[in-house]
Design a protein around this motif. Structure first.
Motif, PDB file in Angstrom:
ATOM      1  N   VAL A  99       0.870  -1.434  -0.069  1.00 52.47           N
ATOM      2  CA  VAL A  99      -0.047  -0.369   0.106  1.00 52.47           C
ATOM      3  C   VAL A  99       1.271   1.189   0.125  1.00 52.47           C
ATOM      4  O   VAL A  99       0.856   2.234  -0.830  1.00 52.47           O
ATOM      5  N   PHE A 100       2.340   1.469   0.893  1.00 54.17           N
ATOM      6  CA  PHE A 100       2.876   2.015   0.571  1.00 54.17           C
ATOM      7  C   PHE A 100       3.615   2.488  -0.775  1.00 54.17           C
ATOM      8  O   PHE A 100       3.691   4.006  -1.004  1.00 54.17           O
ATOM      9  N   LEU A 101       4.224   1.507  -1.453  1.00 55.97           N
ATOM     10  CA  LEU A 101       4.118   1.803  -2.506  1.00 55.97           C
ATOM     11  C   LEU A 101       3.541   2.540  -3.480  1.00 55.97           C
ATOM     12  O   LEU A 101       3.557   3.365  -4.860  1.00 55.97           O
ATOM     13  N   MET A 140       2.906  13.442   2.558  1.00 49.83           N
ATOM     14  CA  MET A 140       2.616  13.271   3.024  1.00 49.83           C
ATOM     15  C   MET A 140       2.529  11.428   3.918  1.00 49.83           C
ATOM     16  O   MET A 140       2.503  11.191   5.034  1.00 49.83           O
ATOM     17  N   PHE A 141       2.419  10.486   2.564  1.00 50.75           N
ATOM     18  CA  PHE A 141       2.250   9.919   2.253  1.00 50.75           C
ATOM     19  C   PHE A 141       3.502   9.173   2.779  1.00 50.75           C
ATOM     20  O   PHE A 141       4.072   8.047   3.853  1.00 50.75           O
ATOM     21  N   ILE A 142       5.118  10.218   3.145  1.00 54.25           N
ATOM     22  CA  ILE A 142       6.757   9.914   3.218  1.00 54.25           C
ATOM     23  C   ILE A 142       6.762   9.697   4.198  1.00 54.25           C
ATOM     24  O   ILE A 142       7.635   8.941   5.018  1.00 54.25           O
ATOM     25  N   LYS A 143       5.857   9.946   5.178  1.00 50.55           N
ATOM     26  CA  LYS A 143       6.311   9.667   7.344  1.00 50.55           C
ATOM     27  C   LYS A 143       5.687   9.066   7.374  1.00 50.55           C
ATOM     28  O   LYS A 143       6.303   8.030   8.212  1.00 50.55           O
ATOM     29  N   LEU A 144       5.166   7.538   6.313  1.00 53.63           N
ATOM     30  CA  LEU A 144       4.638   6.225   6.117  1.00 53.63           C
ATOM     31  C   LEU A 144       6.436   5.154   6.305  1.00 53.63           C
ATOM     32  O   LEU A 144       6.466   4.783   6.598  1.00 53.63           O
ATOM     33  N   ALA A 145       7.232   6.449   5.374  1.00 54.15           N
ATOM     34  CA  ALA A 145       8.209   5.359   5.426  1.00 54.15           C
ATOM     35  C   ALA A 145       9.197   4.299   6.276  1.00 54.15           C
ATOM     36  O   ALA A 145       9.733   3.686   5.633  1.00 54.15           O
ATOM     37  N   PRO A 146       9.238   5.310   7.131  1.00 54.26           N
ATOM     38  CA  PRO A 146       9.879   4.304   8.967  1.00 54.26           C
ATOM     39  C   PRO A 146       9.102   3.063   8.565  1.00 54.26           C
ATOM     40  O   PRO A 146      10.457   1.523   9.339  1.00 54.26           O
ATOM     41  N   PHE A 147       7.907   3.379   9.011  1.00 58.79           N
ATOM     42  CA  PHE A 147       7.349   1.910   8.941  1.00 58.79           C
ATOM     43  C   PHE A 147       7.104   1.106   8.110  1.00 58.79           C
ATOM     44  O   PHE A 147       7.230   0.003   8.177  1.00 58.79           O
ATOM     45  N   ALA A 148       7.295   1.717   6.799  1.00 63.92           N
ATOM     46  CA  ALA A 148       7.376   0.456   5.526  1.00 63.92           C
ATOM     47  C   ALA A 148       8.326   0.422   5.301  1.00 63.92           C
ATOM     48  O   ALA A 148       8.463  -1.065   5.499  1.00 63.92           O
TER      49      ALA A 148
END
Length: 445
Positions: free
Chosen positions: A60-62, A215-223
């Protein structure tokens, strides 16, 4: 469009910078995955966690990033061409980008071939592992895709017959680049109220995409934690240990190009301190490592080029947007090493003439590689077929490909930014202040 926020890690919020969070996520996911692999690798809950948790979250992140790639790529390149102001400037910038890309990519492939000849990674392979890899179903799928690739088809498809189809096909991203170039040239050649309104709308589209990506890139550490957990919990160190010589060869070659060639290139040809360059690009490099996709990293690459490296927008948008589709230093280097590695596995001697052919094919293959995770594997299969090596052997490296893909993508993005620095310095282009641009628009109206 330059941000007034002086902190390059603003997208990561207050406190810990985003690139530090990404590194923490990488370490945490790796350690947890190794612990799970050592204690409960076959447990049902582990498979359930991966199947219904970490894997879909990472996908989903990608997908969130890929969703915005086409509008961002199109708007950034059209605006970059339009802001050049005349066709002559576009020609000069295009030729500089092409020449510098070819030269540095050739150096990258040369380093890869040199390391493959020195380390001889294919001579250390376990024959049992080779036989097992040859029967890998996924390897057969990659080979079939590689057989469908033709160098002339890659060149012909640069000019798309259906731009909507090109937008939906990762292998035709160069078609989008060509279409955007044509639209940008049209804007330069036809300055009317209608084209100015269209250009203003593209500015709005570009800004929307950049904001959403932020906004989306804030999820990068979790991804990236999810990606590394999936990799290490399923494979552990067993596969990496059996392919240690191959992994070391690739990492040494990537390090030589990334930490020797590119810093010298930036200093000598770009007039920039290597320390300042690496400090300014670390966020984009780590994002590329997390996503394993130069295309998905493009929004961050554009932002750090303008905000951290202070490159002119018209140059950075053009060079980096083209580079995300066609400038793949790390990928070309990896392709060269892998072809020689497979030749060594099969006991084939490749004379210097054949290795030069590999170098040329890897440069062209790097241009035709899709900027998505593992996009280079079908190209490697195609090159193996041309050289006369059994392409099924690509299954040997599938176990370590994910990690190496992350590493080479990071080098791809760093190489794109290095090229942008050199082209900006050598072209002498500078941005007008935003107020001056608005004033000129008022005069034209």
């Amino acid at each position: 469009m330059h941000s007034t926020d002086p902190t390059p890690s603003a997208v990561g919020g207050k406190g810990m910078p985003l690139h530090v969070k990404v590194m923490v996520g990488f370490m945490l996911g790796t350690v947890l995955g190794l612990v799970v692999h050592a204690t409960a690798t076959d447990a049902g809950w582990v498979q359930g966690l991966i199947e219904y948790g970490t894997r879909p979250f990472g996908q989903v992140f990608l997908n969130l990033l890929f969703m915005l790639v086409v509008p961002l790529m199109f708007s950034a390149l059209v605006l970059g061409v339009a802001e050049l102001g005349d066709i002559a400037s576009l020609g000069r910038l295009g030729w500089k980008t092409l020449i510098y890309t070819a030269v540095v990519t050739a150096m990258a492939v040369g380093i890869g071939l040199l390391c493959a000849n020195l380390f001889q990674p294919g001579t250390h392979m376990d024959p049992a592992l080779v036989e097992q890899a040859m029967s890998n179903a996924k390897a057969g799928e990659i080979v079939s895709k590689g057989n469908e690739l033709r160098l002339m088809d890659l060149l012909v498809n640069i000019v798309p017959h259906n731009i909507v189809g090109a937008m939906a096909d990762d292998k035709q991203k160069l078609g989008i680049v060509f279409f955007a170039l044509m639209i940008g040239i049209g804007l330069v050649m036809k300055p009317t109220p209608g084209t100015r309104a269209f250009k203003s709308a593209l500015h709005g589209l570009f800004e929307i995409c950049m904001h959403l990506i932020g906004m989306f890139i804030k999820l990068a550490p979790f991804a990236v934690a999810a990606f590394m957990f999936n990799l290490t919990s399923q494979l552990g160190w067993d596969v990496i240990r059996s392919l240690l010589w191959f992994v070391v060869t690739v990492l040494v070659a990537l390090a030589l190009h990334g930490f020797v060639v590119l810093p010298l290139w930036v200093r000598i040809m770009g007039g920039m301190s290597p320390l300042a360059f690496f400090r300014g690009t670390q966020e984009a490099s780590l994002t590329a490592f997390a996503t394993a996709s130069s295309t998905a990293t493009l929004p961050v690459t554009l932002r750090v080029a303008e905000e951290n490296l202070k490159l002119p927008r018209k140059v950075s948008r053009f060079v980096l947007t083209v580079g995300a589709s066609a400038n793949h230093h790390g990928t070309a280097l990896f392709e060269g090493i892998t072809v020689l590695f497979l030749a060594q596995v099969y006991g084939l001697h490749m004379p210097i003439g054949q290795q030069l052919l590999v170098l040329i094919l890897c440069i062209l293959g790097g241009i035709g590689t899709a900027g998505i995770p593992s996009g280079s594997l079908p190209v490697i299969a195609m090159i193996c077929g041309i050289i006369g090596i059994k392409p099924e052997g690509i299954g040997i490296i599938l176990g370590v490909n994910t990690f190496l893909d992350m590493c080479r993508t990071s080098l791809n993005v760093t190489g794109d930014l290095a090229t942008a620095v050199v082209v900006s310095h050598r072209s002498g282009e500078k941005d007008l202040p935003d107020e001056a641009i608005e004033h000129l628009d008022e005069i034209v109206r």
